[in-house]
Structure formats: structure tokens, C-alpha cells
Motif scaffolding. Structure first.
Motif, mmCIF file in Angstrom:
data_model
loop_
_atom_site.group_PDB
_atom_site.id
_atom_site.type_symbol
_atom_site.label_atom_id
_atom_site.label_comp_id
_atom_site.label_asym_id
_atom_site.label_seq_id
_atom_site.Cartn_x
_atom_site.Cartn_y
_atom_site.Cartn_z
ATOM 1 N N ASN A 101 28.502 -9.337 79.748
ATOM 2 C CA ASN A 101 29.604 -8.554 79.194
ATOM 3 C C ASN A 101 29.018 -7.260 78.617
ATOM 4 O O ASN A 101 28.703 -7.177 77.436
ATOM 5 C CB ASN A 101 30.332 -9.356 78.107
ATOM 6 N N GLU A 102 28.868 -6.260 79.490
ATOM 7 C CA GLU A 102 28.248 -5.000 79.084
ATOM 8 C C GLU A 102 29.059 -4.302 78.003
ATOM 9 O O GLU A 102 28.497 -3.732 77.062
ATOM 10 C CB GLU A 102 28.084 -4.081 80.299
ATOM 11 N N GLU A 103 30.366 -4.342 78.136
ATOM 12 C CA GLU A 103 31.236 -3.667 77.171
ATOM 13 C C GLU A 103 31.052 -4.244 75.772
ATOM 14 O O GLU A 103 31.007 -3.507 74.779
ATOM 15 C CB GLU A 103 32.697 -3.791 77.611
ATOM 16 N N GLU A 104 30.939 -5.565 75.684
ATOM 17 C CA GLU A 104 30.744 -6.218 74.382
ATOM 18 C C GLU A 104 29.445 -5.758 73.725
ATOM 19 O O GLU A 104 29.405 -5.464 72.517
ATOM 20 C CB GLU A 104 30.717 -7.733 74.560
ATOM 21 N N LEU A 105 28.367 -5.664 74.519
ATOM 22 C CA LEU A 105 27.066 -5.252 73.982
ATOM 23 C C LEU A 105 27.089 -3.799 73.546
ATOM 24 O O LEU A 105 26.516 -3.437 72.513
ATOM 25 C CB LEU A 105 25.978 -5.478 75.036
ATOM 26 N N ILE A 106 27.754 -2.955 74.330
ATOM 27 C CA ILE A 106 27.848 -1.538 73.970
ATOM 28 C C ILE A 106 28.652 -1.365 72.692
ATOM 29 O O ILE A 106 28.262 -0.611 71.790
ATOM 30 C CB ILE A 106 28.464 -0.729 75.132
ATOM 31 N N GLU A 107 29.775 -2.069 72.601
ATOM 32 C CA GLU A 107 30.604 -1.969 71.396
ATOM 33 C C GLU A 107 29.866 -2.479 70.169
ATOM 34 O O GLU A 107 30.022 -1.946 69.070
ATOM 35 C CB GLU A 107 31.913 -2.741 71.591
ATOM 36 N N LEU A 108 29.064 -3.518 70.347
ATOM 37 C CA LEU A 108 28.262 -4.040 69.242
ATOM 38 C C LEU A 108 27.276 -2.994 68.750
ATOM 39 O O LEU A 108 27.154 -2.745 67.548
ATOM 40 C CB LEU A 108 27.517 -5.298 69.690
ATOM 41 N N LEU A 109 26.595 -2.336 69.692
ATOM 42 C CA LEU A 109 25.585 -1.347 69.311
ATOM 43 C C LEU A 109 26.222 -0.100 68.706
ATOM 44 O O LEU A 109 25.593 0.599 67.903
ATOM 45 C CB LEU A 109 24.734 -0.973 70.523
ATOM 46 N N ASN A 121 16.228 -3.578 69.297
ATOM 47 C CA ASN A 121 15.043 -3.773 70.135
ATOM 48 C C ASN A 121 14.816 -5.199 70.627
ATOM 49 O O ASN A 121 14.090 -5.411 71.598
ATOM 50 C CB ASN A 121 13.796 -3.309 69.370
ATOM 51 N N THR A 122 15.420 -6.177 69.954
ATOM 52 C CA THR A 122 15.188 -7.572 70.330
ATOM 53 C C THR A 122 16.461 -8.296 70.734
ATOM 54 O O THR A 122 16.561 -8.844 71.830
ATOM 55 C CB THR A 122 14.532 -8.345 69.167
ATOM 56 N N ILE A 123 17.444 -8.282 69.853
ATOM 57 C CA ILE A 123 18.587 -9.176 70.027
ATOM 58 C C ILE A 123 19.486 -8.762 71.190
ATOM 59 O O ILE A 123 19.813 -9.579 72.060
ATOM 60 C CB ILE A 123 19.391 -9.275 68.713
ATOM 61 N N ILE A 124 19.874 -7.500 71.229
ATOM 62 C CA ILE A 124 20.771 -7.083 72.314
ATOM 63 C C ILE A 124 20.073 -7.142 73.677
ATOM 64 O O ILE A 124 20.673 -7.631 74.645
ATOM 65 C CB ILE A 124 21.375 -5.689 72.033
ATOM 66 N N PRO A 125 18.815 -6.687 73.808
ATOM 67 C CA PRO A 125 18.146 -6.882 75.102
ATOM 68 C C PRO A 125 18.059 -8.345 75.520
ATOM 69 O O PRO A 125 18.205 -8.666 76.698
ATOM 70 C CB PRO A 125 16.742 -6.294 74.855
ATOM 71 N N LEU A 126 17.847 -9.235 74.545
ATOM 72 C CA LEU A 126 17.784 -10.663 74.867
ATOM 73 C C LEU A 126 19.168 -11.202 75.232
ATOM 74 O O LEU A 126 19.312 -12.005 76.159
ATOM 75 C CB LEU A 126 17.210 -11.440 73.680
ATOM 76 N N LYS A 127 20.201 -10.752 74.508
ATOM 77 C CA LYS A 127 21.575 -11.137 74.846
ATOM 78 C C LYS A 127 21.911 -10.701 76.273
ATOM 79 O O LYS A 127 22.522 -11.445 77.048
ATOM 80 C CB LYS A 127 22.562 -10.480 73.871
ATOM 81 N N PHE A 128 21.527 -9.480 76.605
ATOM 82 C CA PHE A 128 21.778 -8.937 77.947
ATOM 83 C C PHE A 128 21.153 -9.836 79.011
ATOM 84 O O PHE A 128 21.809 -10.220 79.980
ATOM 85 C CB PHE A 128 21.202 -7.516 78.026
ATOM 86 N N SER A 129 19.890 -10.177 78.819
ATOM 87 C CA SER A 129 19.189 -11.017 79.796
ATOM 88 C C SER A 129 19.770 -12.419 79.853
ATOM 89 O O SER A 129 19.903 -12.998 80.938
ATOM 90 C CB SER A 129 17.698 -11.089 79.442
ATOM 91 N N TYR A 130 20.120 -12.963 78.699
ATOM 92 C CA TYR A 130 20.645 -14.333 78.645
ATOM 93 C C TYR A 130 22.020 -14.413 79.303
ATOM 94 O O TYR A 130 22.279 -15.308 80.122
ATOM 95 C CB TYR A 130 20.724 -14.807 77.195
ATOM 96 N N GLN A 131 22.903 -13.463 78.970
ATOM 97 C CA GLN A 131 24.228 -13.444 79.580
ATOM 98 C C GLN A 131 24.115 -13.278 81.093
ATOM 99 O O GLN A 131 24.845 -13.908 81.859
ATOM 100 C CB GLN A 131 25.068 -12.302 79.000
ATOM 101 N N LYS A 132 23.185 -12.422 81.513
ATOM 102 C CA LYS A 132 22.991 -12.180 82.942
ATOM 103 C C LYS A 132 22.528 -13.455 83.648
ATOM 104 O O LYS A 132 22.964 -13.758 84.759
ATOM 105 C CB LYS A 132 21.969 -11.058 83.126
ATOM 106 N N SER A 133 21.640 -14.215 82.995
ATOM 107 C CA SER A 133 21.133 -15.456 83.594
ATOM 108 C C SER A 133 22.239 -16.496 83.756
ATOM 109 O O SER A 133 22.183 -17.347 84.643
ATOM 110 C CB SER A 133 19.997 -16.038 82.742
ATOM 111 N N LEU A 134 23.260 -16.418 82.886
ATOM 112 C CA LEU A 134 24.384 -17.359 82.951
ATOM 113 C C LEU A 134 25.508 -16.869 83.858
ATOM 114 O O LEU A 134 26.484 -17.580 84.087
ATOM 115 C CB LEU A 134 24.955 -17.592 81.543
ATOM 116 N N GLY A 135 25.354 -15.625 84.359
ATOM 117 C CA GLY A 135 26.428 -15.041 85.162
ATOM 118 C C GLY A 135 27.612 -14.642 84.318
ATOM 119 O O GLY A 135 28.744 -14.571 84.807
ATOM 120 N N LYS A 136 27.376 -14.372 83.010
ATOM 121 C CA LYS A 136 28.470 -14.030 82.093
ATOM 122 C C LYS A 136 28.194 -12.719 81.366
ATOM 123 O O LYS A 136 28.501 -12.570 80.187
ATOM 124 C CB LYS A 136 28.669 -15.154 81.065
#
Length: 423
Positions: free
Chosen positions: A360-368, A343-358
Motif C-alpha cells: 500500500n504505497e499510498e499509506e506509506l507516503i501518507e504516513l511519511l 530509515n528503518t520502519i517504513i522501508p521494512l514495512k514496504f518490503s514486508y507488505q510487498k512480500s505479502l502481496g499487500k
């Protein structure tokens, strides 16, 4: 029959296109169905059709009945002057252009296979169903299902990123402050989430940074801002925190929120707001670079290590300030950390990576996929429909499916609904 179903049929040309004719018996060929228009004006823009021996480029308007053209007063709207084809389910009246020539009309019902209509009507039936496809969802092709679950989860992250953006605006783009706000809310769980968020919002994160190197000060800061140090309690630890908070309150010009916002009723002692506040204090005392460390984590085990905390001795023998209990360390459980990851970390990772232009959807999905599945009534119901639910990625995607597609009967926008209709 609903108009959005006709839009669906036209957009994907789910009808016999080999022998189309208009209502005045003119042969018709569709070269391009056009761009679906979600705003005001004709339903499909820049379509291309072959009619009366020549190519036409313009817009397409779709209605259940031809007479809906006049019901919606399109004859008075110049936005509809460029309509070259009127697509209807039932042709009940001739519609004329401003030059008094009839608009070419396609009566779609004569060219649509009955099975497609029946499949759609079955999904949209009025009989009470938990989800429209509850008797068919287990028959869906695994490739379709897996790809749809991935898209659903990314949609869920996109929606959650809106909240992250709002918090960034409030904190002047301070990612560490946003983490603090979101973590605090999730430490409060459903019952006390808003109260925890109010508490965290009442403290400038710069203050948390300054005081996090002093364990007792940080405990005093969090408990004080939550209103738990306002009353008189004859317990030395409470009095010590109260005295510390008095200094911090004056130093940083703070205003506590009311203690009454926090709920204890019908809660397990391990979820008492006092324990969750103590754990949050211990977490920020332990790690002063929490955001950077969380963003760097790539394995679930790394998160468990980061959230391995030790509470102040007082809380090992207490659940509240007033009642002593058996000694227990009250560490964060793996199941609770899993909720923080989801509920917190992966959504924040998603937003942060997106803000950097980096991103990695596959990495987040595999993590979850390495996080245990959630347990709730919606997940249990999907299990009863013979779906395999092995990880948190699947549970999150299914929650999105139920709440934003099934509950709203958005079968036409759903890959599962699409396969059932076309079959």
C-alpha cells in the motif's frame, strides 16, 4: 551532442514527423519507434516504419555520426543485420548493408526544433551548478513535481528493499531478526552505524528472544558483545553486567566485537554509543513483539508510544560506565524516532507488505507526510531554491533526486528535466 539525447528524441519523437525524409530523399513515416534496448545490439527493437511505399518491421540503430557504424564495427556483427533505419545527427558517410545496398538513414538534426536542443544543452552545460536546473526548478508545474516526488520516493524504497532482501537471506527469512539488525544500525547513527550493525550481527536473534525477558541479561548481552565489558572497571553495575555476560558468552558460544570500533569523539553525550546501547536494550526488554507491533502501526503517534522507553537506573545518572552525571531519563526523542521511522520502519514495512502481496504505497507516503522534515545540507539547499519542504516524504524524495539524478546529470530520465527540455 550525446547519443543518449538522440535516443530520447527518437523514443518520444520530439521532432517534426510530418515531413521526414531519408538522406537519399525518400519520404519516411514512423509508425512505432520500437522498444528501447538497454542491452547489446541495436538501440531500438521491433520498430515499424513506412518507407518506399511499404511497411517495414525491424530494428533502429542510433549514432552521432554515420561513420560511428564502422567505428563500432557493426558491419561485422550479425546482430545488426536486421537494422532497417540508421538514425544519426550528422550524416558523414554512406553505410552499406551486406548486400551492398545503403542502409536508409535519417539525419535527425534537420527535423529537431532548435529550442529543444538549446534547453538540453543548458541543462548539460559545463558551468558549475549545484543541480543542472537550479535556476528553473521552482518554475516546474506543481502537478508534475508532486507526481515525480512520489515516484522518486518509491524508487528510494525499492533501492532500500535490496538491503532488506540481503539481510533476509542471512537470517533465513526472519523478519524480526532483520528489524533488529536495521534498528541497531540506525541506533548507531552515521558515526557508529556499522559498529552497531557488527554488534547486532554477532548475536543470533534467537538469543535476543530468549534473554529479552530479563532486563539485566539483555543489557549484559548487548554491552558484552560490543566489547564494553572486557576491561576491569571498579563500578558495581559494570561488574554485575560483566559477570552476567560471562555466563551468557559461555552459554551461547558468543564472540564480542572490539570496543575500539565505537566512536565517542566529537559526539554529544546523548549520542554516545553507551547510551544508544542502553536504549536499544531497554526497547527490546520492553517489547518482545516489536516487529508485529511496528507493522500494525498506522499513525506516527503510535510509533512514539512504542518507542517510549525507560532506561535502567544506572544510565539515568551516567553517560559512560566511569563518569557520573546529573540525573536525566535519556528517553528517545521524537526527532530520533522520526529518523527510525524514515530509515528503518517504513522501508521494512514496504518490503514486508510487498512480500505479502499487500503493498500500500499510498499509506506509506501518507504516513511519511506526517513526519517532520529532515535537516541536512541538501534539504537546506533545495529550500534556498524556493522549494517548499514541509515533511519527511519531501526530504526523502529530494535526497533521491539530488543523489541519483542531479549528481549524475540524468536530466533525460527526470520529469523535471523532461519538462524543461520540452518547453
Amino acid at each position: 551532442m550525446k547519443e543518449d539525447f538522440l535516443h530520447y528524441l527518437w523514443r518520444y519523437q520530439l521532432f517534426d514527423v510530418s515531413s521526414l525524409k531519408t538522406t537519399n530523399n525518400q519520404p519516411l513515416s514512423i509508425i512505432r519507434s520500437g522498444l528501447h534496448n538497454e542491452d547489446s545490439g541495436p538501440d531500438f527493437l521491433n520498430a515499424r516504419i513506412y518507407l518506399e511505399g511499404q511497411m517495414w518491421v525491424g530494428n533502429v540503430e542510433i549514432h552521432i555520426r554515420s561513420s560511428d557504424w564502422y567505428y563500432h564495427q557493426h558491419e561485422n556483427d550479425e546482430n545488426y543485420d536486421a537494422v532497417l533505419l540508421h538514425v544519426v545527427w550528422q550524416h558523414d558517410v554512406e553505410v552499406f548493408m551486406k548486400n551492398n545496398k545503403p542502409i536508409p538513414t535519417l539525419e535527425l538534426r534537420h527535423f529537431v526544433n532548435d529550442s529543444i536542443v538549446k534547453n538540453y544543452q543548458r541543462l548539460q552545460g559545463r558551468s558549475p551548478q549545484w543541480i543542472p536546473c537550479d535556476t528553473q526548478i521552482d518554475k516546474i508545474d506543481s502537478f508534475v513535481m508532486n507526481n515525480w516526488l512520489e515516484r522518486l520516493y518509491i524508487e528510494r524504497l525499492e533501492r532500500k528493499s535490496i538491503d532488506v532482501k540481503e539481510q533476509l537471506k542471512k537470517t533465513d527469512n526472519d523478519w524480526e531478526a532483520v528489524l533488529f539488525l536495521l534498528l541497531s544500525k540506525n541506533f548507531g547513527l552515521n558515526k557508529n552505524g556499522e559498529a552497531f550493525l557488527d554488534m547486532a550481527s554477532s548475536i543470533p536473534f534467537s538469543v535476543v528472544r530468549k534473554e529479552s525477558c530479563h532486563e539485566e541479561r539483555l543489557y549484559a548481552l548487548f554491552f558484552g558483545q560490543a566489547g564494553f565489558l572486557e576491561e576491569e572497571i571498579e563500578v558495581s553495575y559494570h561488574q554485575k553486567l560483566k559477570e552476567e555476560y560471562k555466563y551468557l558468552k559461555h552459554k551461547h558460544q558468543l564472540k564480542p566485537i572490539p570496543k575500539k570500533l565505537f566512536q565517542f569523539f566529537r559526539m554529544r553525550p546523548s549520542n554516545f554509543p553507551t547510551i544508544r546501547l542502553a536504549q536499544l536494550s531497554a526497547l527490546y526488554t520492553k517489547n518482545r513483539s516489536l516487529f508485529a507491533d511496528l507493522m500494525a502501526c498506522k499513525q506516527v503517534e503510535d510509533f512514539y508510544k512504542l518507542f517510549a522507553i525507560e532506561l535502567a537506573d544506572f544510565w539515568k545518572t551516567h553517560y559512560t560506565f566511569t563518569k557520573e552525571s546529573k540525573t536525566s531519563h535519556k528517553k528517545l526523542t521524537t526527532s530520533f524516532v522520526d529518523l527510525l521511522i524514515i530509515n528503518t520502519i517504513i522501508p521494512l514495512k514496504f518490503s514486508y507488505q510487498k512480500s505479502l502481496g499487500k503493498l500500500n504505497e499510498e499509506e506509506l507516503i501518507e504516513l511519511l507526510k506526517k513526519v517532520r522534515p529532515e535537516k541536512n545540507s541538501i534539504v537546506e539547499k533545495f529550500k534556498s531554491l524556493k522549494l517548499e519542504v514541509e515533511d519527511a516524504f519531501t526530504t526523502q524524495a529530494l535526497l533521491e533526486l539530488k543523489n541519483n539524478y542531479c549528481a549524475k546529470k540524468r536530466c533525460l530520465q527526470c520529469a523535471i528535466g523532461n519538462q524543461l527540455i520540452r518547453n
